[in-house]
Design a protein around this motif. Sequence first.
Motif, PDB file in Angstrom:
ATOM      1  N   GLU A 290      -4.436  20.654   3.134  1.00 12.48           N
ATOM      2  CA  GLU A 290      -5.222  20.233   4.311  1.00 12.48           C
ATOM      3  C   GLU A 290      -4.502  19.191   5.155  1.00 12.48           C
ATOM      4  OE1 GLU A 290      -6.306  20.126   1.255  1.00 12.48           O
ATOM      5  OE2 GLU A 290      -8.283  21.039   1.051  1.00 12.48           O
ATOM      6  N   GLY A 291      -3.577  18.441   4.528  1.00 13.94           N
ATOM      7  CA  GLY A 291      -2.894  17.374   5.245  1.00 13.94           C
ATOM      8  C   GLY A 291      -3.746  16.122   5.377  1.00 13.94           C
ATOM      9  N   LYS A 292      -4.764  15.973   4.499  1.00 14.14           N
ATOM     10  CA  LYS A 292      -5.611  14.771   4.550  1.00 14.14           C
ATOM     11  C   LYS A 292      -4.802  13.550   4.122  1.00 14.14           C
ATOM     12  CE  LYS A 292     -10.524  15.445   4.073  1.00 14.14           C
ATOM     13  NZ  LYS A 292     -11.630  15.610   3.185  1.00 14.14           N
ATOM     14  N   ARG A 293      -4.917  12.447   4.863  1.00 14.76           N
ATOM     15  CA  ARG A 293      -4.146  11.246   4.552  1.00 14.76           C
ATOM     16  C   ARG A 293      -5.079  10.118   4.140  1.00 14.76           C
ATOM     17  NH1 ARG A 293       1.016  11.134   7.469  1.00 14.76           N
ATOM     18  NH2 ARG A 293       1.287  13.271   8.161  1.00 14.76           N
ATOM     19  N   VAL A 294      -4.578   9.279   3.235  1.00 17.23           N
ATOM     20  CA  VAL A 294      -5.360   8.113   2.843  1.00 17.23           C
ATOM     21  C   VAL A 294      -4.383   7.000   2.453  1.00 17.23           C
ATOM     22  CG1 VAL A 294      -5.581   8.794   0.399  1.00 17.23           C
ATOM     23  CG2 VAL A 294      -7.318   7.352   1.417  1.00 17.23           C
ATOM     24  N   THR A 295      -4.792   5.754   2.738  1.00 19.17           N
ATOM     25  CA  THR A 295      -3.954   4.624   2.330  1.00 19.17           C
ATOM     26  C   THR A 295      -4.643   3.923   1.170  1.00 19.17           C
ATOM     27  OG1 THR A 295      -3.188   4.419   4.586  1.00 19.17           O
ATOM     28  CG2 THR A 295      -2.835   2.513   3.170  1.00 19.17           C
ATOM     29  N   VAL A 296      -3.884   3.731   0.095  1.00 20.05           N
ATOM     30  CA  VAL A 296      -4.464   3.126  -1.111  1.00 20.05           C
ATOM     31  C   VAL A 296      -3.521   2.031  -1.615  1.00 20.05           C
ATOM     32  CG1 VAL A 296      -5.736   5.169  -1.890  1.00 20.05           C
ATOM     33  CG2 VAL A 296      -3.349   4.910  -2.560  1.00 20.05           C
ATOM     34  N   PRO A 297      -4.012   1.103  -2.434  1.00 22.42           N
ATOM     35  CA  PRO A 297      -3.113   0.089  -2.987  1.00 22.42           C
ATOM     36  C   PRO A 297      -1.981   0.745  -3.798  1.00 22.42           C
ATOM     37  CG  PRO A 297      -5.405  -0.486  -3.413  1.00 22.42           C
ATOM     38  CD  PRO A 297      -5.401   0.894  -2.840  1.00 22.42           C
ATOM     39  N   PHE A 298      -0.787   0.217  -3.668  1.00 23.42           N
ATOM     40  CA  PHE A 298       0.377   0.688  -4.423  1.00 23.42           C
ATOM     41  C   PHE A 298       0.013   0.641  -5.913  1.00 23.42           C
ATOM     42  CE2 PHE A 298       4.566   0.173  -6.351  1.00 23.42           C
ATOM     43  CZ  PHE A 298       5.350   1.024  -5.583  1.00 23.42           C
ATOM     44  N   GLY A 299       0.351   1.678  -6.654  1.00 25.69           N
ATOM     45  CA  GLY A 299       0.045   1.679  -8.089  1.00 25.69           C
ATOM     46  C   GLY A 299      -1.281   2.345  -8.423  1.00 25.69           C
ATOM     47  N   SER A 300      -2.072   2.733  -7.400  1.00 29.68           N
ATOM     48  CA  SER A 300      -3.331   3.451  -7.682  1.00 29.68           C
ATOM     49  C   SER A 300      -2.987   4.795  -8.320  1.00 29.68           C
ATOM     50  CB  SER A 300      -4.097   3.760  -6.393  1.00 29.68           C
ATOM     51  OG  SER A 300      -4.311   2.614  -5.649  1.00 29.68           O
ATOM     52  N   THR A 301      -3.970   5.387  -8.990  1.00 28.16           N
ATOM     53  CA  THR A 301      -3.710   6.723  -9.521  1.00 28.16           C
ATOM     54  C   THR A 301      -3.961   7.753  -8.407  1.00 28.16           C
ATOM     55  OG1 THR A 301      -5.975   7.084 -10.235  1.00 28.16           O
ATOM     56  CG2 THR A 301      -4.489   6.062 -11.838  1.00 28.16           C
TER      57      THR A 301
ATOM     58  N   THR B 283       0.839  -1.215   0.000  1.00 32.13           N
ATOM     59  CA  THR B 283       0.000   0.000   0.000  1.00 32.13           C
ATOM     60  C   THR B 283       0.872   1.264   0.000  1.00 32.13           C
ATOM     61  OG1 THR B 283      -0.094  -0.014   2.393  1.00 32.13           O
ATOM     62  CG2 THR B 283      -1.934  -1.063   1.252  1.00 32.13           C
ATOM     63  N   SER B 284       0.235   2.379  -0.252  1.00 34.59           N
ATOM     64  CA  SER B 284       0.926   3.677  -0.201  1.00 34.59           C
ATOM     65  C   SER B 284       0.091   4.626   0.638  1.00 34.59           C
ATOM     66  CB  SER B 284       1.050   4.292  -1.598  1.00 34.59           C
ATOM     67  OG  SER B 284       1.691   3.411  -2.462  1.00 34.59           O
ATOM     68  N   GLU B 285       0.777   5.486   1.337  1.00 33.62           N
ATOM     69  CA  GLU B 285       0.053   6.520   2.072  1.00 33.62           C
ATOM     70  C   GLU B 285       0.183   7.823   1.280  1.00 33.62           C
ATOM     71  OE1 GLU B 285      -0.482   8.190   6.549  1.00 33.62           O
ATOM     72  OE2 GLU B 285       1.555   8.063   5.786  1.00 33.62           O
ATOM     73  N   VAL B 286      -0.952   8.438   1.017  1.00 40.13           N
ATOM     74  CA  VAL B 286      -0.919   9.690   0.253  1.00 40.13           C
ATOM     75  C   VAL B 286      -1.378  10.828   1.164  1.00 40.13           C
ATOM     76  CG1 VAL B 286      -1.666  10.851  -1.862  1.00 40.13           C
ATOM     77  CG2 VAL B 286      -1.532   8.366  -1.795  1.00 40.13           C
ATOM     78  N   ILE B 287      -0.596  11.905   1.154  1.00 38.28           N
ATOM     79  CA  ILE B 287      -0.954  13.068   1.977  1.00 38.28           C
ATOM     80  C   ILE B 287      -1.320  14.204   1.026  1.00 38.28           C
ATOM     81  CG2 ILE B 287      -0.151  14.657   3.787  1.00 38.28           C
ATOM     82  CD1 ILE B 287       2.088  12.437   4.264  1.00 38.28           C
ATOM     83  N   PHE B 288      -2.545  14.691   1.185  1.00 37.50           N
ATOM     84  CA  PHE B 288      -2.982  15.780   0.319  1.00 37.50           C
ATOM     85  C   PHE B 288      -2.828  17.108   1.053  1.00 37.50           C
ATOM     86  CE2 PHE B 288      -5.156  12.166  -1.577  1.00 37.50           C
ATOM     87  CZ  PHE B 288      -4.907  12.388  -2.924  1.00 37.50           C
ATOM     88  N   GLN B 289      -2.075  17.996   0.434  1.00 40.81           N
ATOM     89  CA  GLN B 289      -1.834  19.324   1.011  1.00 40.81           C
ATOM     90  C   GLN B 289      -2.690  20.354   0.271  1.00 40.81           C
ATOM     91  OE1 GLN B 289      -0.465  19.189   3.646  1.00 40.81           O
ATOM     92  NE2 GLN B 289       1.610  18.360   3.718  1.00 40.81           N
TER      93      GLN B 289
END
Length: 645
Positions: free
Chosen positions: A11-22, A3-9
């Motif tokens: 806001e700093g919102k975090r989400v974990t998604v399968p590796f390779g997701s768009t 999985t990958s953790e993506v941090i959206f700035q």
Amino acid sequence: MKTSEVIFQPEGKRVTVPFGSTILEAAKSAGVDLISICGGRGICGKCKVIVEGGEVSPLTQIERKLLSELERSMGYRLACQTSILSQVLVIKIPEESRTGKQRLQVEGIETPVKIEPLVKKYFVKIKKPSLQDIRSDFDRLVEELKRTYGLEGLKITYDVLRRLPLILRESDWEVTVVIWNEDTIIDLEMGNSVNRIFGYAVDIGTTKIAGYLLDLNSGKVLAVDSLMNPQIPYGEDVISRITYVSNNPDGLNELQRAVVDGVNQILKTLLEKTGVNQREVYEMTVVGNTAMHHLFLGINPKYVALAPYPPVIKNGVNVKAREIGADINPNGNVHVLPVIGGFVGADAVAVILATEIYRRKKLCMAIDIGTNTEVVLGNKNEILASSCASGPAFEGAHIKYGMRAATGAIERIKIDPYTLEVQYETIDNVKPRGICGSAMVDVVAEMLKSGIIDVSGRFNKNISSPRLRFTKSGAEFVLAWKNETAINDDIVVTQRDIREIQLAKAAIHTGCALLMKKMGVTEQDIDLMFIAGAFGSYINPENARIIGMYPEIPLNRVRIVGNAAGTGARMALISKSFREKAEKIARKVNYIELGAEQDFQAEFFNSQFIPYADLTRYPETIKLLKRLGKYPKKLPPVFMSNKNR
Ligand code: FES
């Protein structure tokens, strides 16, 4: 699974998604505000993000085409084209890629309706059982309803039947019975609650959902609210969403859940605003285009998008609230209004109901402008309807600095025809960050009046102004200088943008012109022109006419009717006979498939001129251009087959 953790700035919102997701998939599951007009198909180029840390897939051909050199050098990527290839990724969503707080029009025309809802409440005092009277609880109830109100042959839902013995006794045999369609007992309440009976009307648009809570005794609207359609991340037009359903095994469920959640979310707000209990909302009516209709019902809309575009069902549909997951009374009825055809749905039926075209003696035309625009022409004798693929240009798609009608969008524009100076207004009076559809209509009209473009839409090379630039990538006109904007860039309108608007307005005009031709009438025969829809509520009707969005009908005969589809949904909620009328309308309306019309090509070609190739059809615009000294020296060619309309 990796999985990958993506941090959206920021806001700093975090989400974990399968590796390779768009990145777009990650944004969707994080619920972050990111524009994706084409639903991730790599067409709109609006899902721009900046990769601030972590590994991603290399630039694709699509990104090379849709992102400028400068953007690429600044680390911009298209979220739908970029896969996540590291355990942690930091993404910044720039201001221009946010949908923002969308302005949503929910008000509509008010049409008088006699209140006769399908769901009604009856208060009864029932005789208690005794050794001399050992009738069943159910017989006791229905016989009292027959004796007092003349109701016969009533059925009862299983759920209410199970609760019947207790409620009768706990209420000391005085109950309020909720009956749907004088046929089925859908609820029982202790004591007398006949004055509390509510209904919920919903208009599901491709872009927004509007909901209305009504008192079914008085027919009054108690509260209104709206929401962006939560299906938007799956695609901003119906075709993208249908494609998503076709390409993803769970797509249909996902999209149904999304729209039902949205409908429930609005209801929750309305209940909070009014203090009404969810159980007291006993019926709901729903309108929407055919794709929205199918998706709400969980019916696969795949064939709606394939010629000859048949809907799965045309009739109105009744479903139990609990079956569809609507958060009204679980035994409540959800009535989805009938549709006319694959691309003309229950929303068009609702517009016809609200504008009363079906009962008018004189001829009327209605356009319900959206990503798909429905055009209706008729009166009590005959009604024709068609659907035009006007596309999302009026929603800001395919327009270089286009955006939705949200905070910071330029919504009105005036150009001085002599100095070419620009005056604009933005939504919420903040610094501009883009242009929304209503301003694009103004831009085209104002540029024509100022001579910046000619009737073919081409920029005038003979004009000298610092605002008018002829660059390597084409001509552009500066609406707002960099130092005035919120995006640290000039906001310009390009030759390509003008072209997009020409195509969009030509689609609508073609619909209007072909329906008139089919019926053998001209603009002089049209008594009233209704402009419906959220976008239609904000446009300047004169400028819309100047650019040739609709035929030249005197402005005093043009009516802006707001969300007429929502009005139609409300009418069907409080009136049984309007619901029956809706069925008749859906059957009566003659659906015209524009693409199959012989003159379609000719009409579409002529309609791309501003306002129209045959200028004699726009005498008011001719007068105006002559007065401003901008009347064209060379008239455009008129496609021959169209000359003798
Ligand atoms: S290009 Fe990515 S959503 Fe349209």
